[in-house]
Design a protein around this motif. Sequence first.
Motif, PDB file in Angstrom:
ATOM      1  N   THR A  15      77.587  76.218  55.418  1.00 44.38           N
ATOM      2  CA  THR A  15      78.125  75.845  54.543  1.00 44.38           C
ATOM      3  C   THR A  15      78.523  75.069  53.733  1.00 44.38           C
ATOM      4  O   THR A  15      79.519  75.557  52.443  1.00 44.38           O
ATOM      5  N   GLN A  22      82.416  78.892  47.006  1.00 47.21           N
ATOM      6  CA  GLN A  22      83.759  78.919  46.777  1.00 47.21           C
ATOM      7  C   GLN A  22      84.678  78.346  45.602  1.00 47.21           C
ATOM      8  O   GLN A  22      85.496  78.790  44.978  1.00 47.21           O
ATOM      9  N   SER A 162      81.339  88.250  47.344  1.00 45.99           N
ATOM     10  CA  SER A 162      82.067  87.350  46.834  1.00 45.99           C
ATOM     11  C   SER A 162      82.413  86.594  45.594  1.00 45.99           C
ATOM     12  O   SER A 162      83.674  86.564  44.772  1.00 45.99           O
ATOM     13  N   LEU A 270      95.836  75.644  50.360  1.00 42.21           N
ATOM     14  CA  LEU A 270      95.121  76.571  51.743  1.00 42.21           C
ATOM     15  C   LEU A 270      93.112  76.764  50.885  1.00 42.21           C
ATOM     16  O   LEU A 270      92.645  76.629  51.352  1.00 42.21           O
ATOM     17  N   THR A 271      93.887  77.217  49.317  1.00 42.35           N
ATOM     18  CA  THR A 271      92.599  76.907  48.392  1.00 42.35           C
ATOM     19  C   THR A 271      91.234  75.585  48.827  1.00 42.35           C
ATOM     20  O   THR A 271      90.324  75.918  48.763  1.00 42.35           O
ATOM     21  N   SER A 274      89.737  76.573  51.560  1.00 47.71           N
ATOM     22  CA  SER A 274      88.114  77.527  52.041  1.00 47.71           C
ATOM     23  C   SER A 274      87.140  76.598  51.036  1.00 47.71           C
ATOM     24  O   SER A 274      85.649  77.629  51.413  1.00 47.71           O
ATOM     25  N   PHE A 277      86.036  76.230  54.744  1.00 51.22           N
ATOM     26  CA  PHE A 277      86.236  77.158  56.107  1.00 51.22           C
ATOM     27  C   PHE A 277      85.497  78.521  55.426  1.00 51.22           C
ATOM     28  O   PHE A 277      85.883  79.385  56.365  1.00 51.22           O
ATOM     29  N   SER A 278      85.588  79.015  54.156  1.00 49.46           N
ATOM     30  CA  SER A 278      85.108  80.382  53.887  1.00 49.46           C
ATOM     31  C   SER A 278      83.650  80.810  54.788  1.00 49.46           C
ATOM     32  O   SER A 278      83.572  81.925  54.733  1.00 49.46           O
ATOM     33  N   GLU A 281      84.353  83.215  58.860  1.00 53.44           N
ATOM     34  CA  GLU A 281      84.019  84.049  59.499  1.00 53.44           C
ATOM     35  C   GLU A 281      83.146  84.326  59.429  1.00 53.44           C
ATOM     36  O   GLU A 281      82.880  85.628  59.184  1.00 53.44           O
ATOM     37  N   SER A 309      82.447  70.591  59.978  1.00 49.77           N
ATOM     38  CA  SER A 309      83.710  71.535  58.881  1.00 49.77           C
ATOM     39  C   SER A 309      84.567  70.020  59.231  1.00 49.77           C
ATOM     40  O   SER A 309      85.768  70.219  58.246  1.00 49.77           O
ATOM     41  N   ARG A 353      93.735  71.611  60.617  1.00 50.82           N
ATOM     42  CA  ARG A 353      93.020  73.633  60.813  1.00 50.82           C
ATOM     43  C   ARG A 353      91.953  73.280  60.655  1.00 50.82           C
ATOM     44  O   ARG A 353      91.073  74.815  61.698  1.00 50.82           O
TER      45      ARG A 353
END
Length: 494
Positions: A15, A22, A162, A270-271, A274, A277-278, A281, A309, A353
């Motif tokens: 993370t 990120q 990225s 949302l950014t 992230s 959260f990045s 996935e 998280s 979230r």
Amino acid sequence: MEEKDDRYSNILKYTGIFGGVQGINILVGVVRTKLVTWLLGPEGYGLVALFNSTTKLVGESTNLGLAMSAVHEISDAYAKDDSQRLESAVKLIRSWSILTALFGMLVCVLASPLLNSYTFSWGDHTLHFVLLSPVIGLTAITSGEMAVLKGTRQLRHLAAISIYGMVGTLIVSVPLYWFWREAAIVPSLVAMALVQMLIVIAFSYRLFPLRFSLRWKHLSAGKAMVWLGIAFVMAGIMGSGAELVIRAYLNNVDSLDTVGLYSFGYGLTLTSGSLVFSAMETEYFPRLSAIQGIGKQLNSAVNSQIEVSMLLVTPVLVGYMVSLPILLPLLSTGKFLPALSMMQAMVVALLFRAICLPIAYLSLARGDSWSYLLLEGATDVVMVVFVILGYRHWGLTGTGMALTLAYVMELILLVSYMRWRFKYKVSKQVVSYFFMMLPLVLLAYATTYVRNPWIYWPAGIVIFIACTMLSVHILQKKTGVWDKFKAKLRKIKK
């Protein structure tokens, strides 16, 4: 205890890696967003949002869900160390990716009159949608190659991609907007998709040389993977469709400026999440897919991810919410200040979230995409209804509150369904951490209604410090992260 520490340490490590990446992306994105909003204004930004929403809808309608089902297929082969099956899976995914790229472009061209009439109540943008069709094809190929890299755990390559992708799109898009303003929107979107694809295949083809076959005899071997992805496609259609319905609604009942404000506020908020959260996935989903069966190990993986998280994201959310009155003018222009209250209200949704995302991946990791479809469809309907009602009664601020309520409903639905379907149980630690963090986030949100800066800023800073200290204390107990950090500092000094 050592096994427990290793589990949390690994989650924290990855993370942190992808959160750092990120963070760099956000810094680059800040520059790009600042320039784009300055060059295009709310109306131009709203136009970009409408085109992006539409191409995303078409892309997710035609890509057969390969971005997720391919990760599941490759993760399984990679975990079993079956090199022959892995090479065959990569070839199969590339073959289907090329096929879906061609199909997506064709659909975009043929459906352009319909997309124009549904999305816009003014002007004729049919030609714009035809010219945007390459974005669909380029994105489909990019998604297939990204699935290969995720499934084979190429985490360093994914981190590099990225960063390079964000810098590349900045270099390509801003000069176009500088010289041609709104006329550059379509060429810029195509150029950005091309840059991202070239960067991804530069890494992917080096690991797995290009091999594909469009013969049906070869493609038919991927029917199981395609069927797994079809429900994901349908969920993607509903998700993109929900975004499009909301933006089209705002465009028709109000103006393109409102679409731009909503899109900017929604995307920027949302950014902020992230950063945490990045890694979901990229690292969590392939790891979850490799776990066989259901039970204690699966529950432990999901709950550990939720705990880390929540502990990481809460200080970020509080700091972001409190500092928005300063951040928003820095990240955009004064024209976007009407989105401030909406963004502060929406920040609360990101705590929910942080819990929903790890649980939502359960159905896909188990190959049960129909459960994923059912849950996504229900939450999309709830989101659209809540946002429309929120805007009708309280304007943009109401949409932020509505998004928070939608995530609360999604959490209740997910926990109930996953307990029945996969015997998933929320751990006591998840519940206890949630009730530690929620009051701090709500207190920070209540502070945003204080108009006296001599009260607002000290109160916000105190809440942020308290939240950060609590998170660091808990993570230190689980992973010894503070001790490891101090040890690294001592090494650097030597």
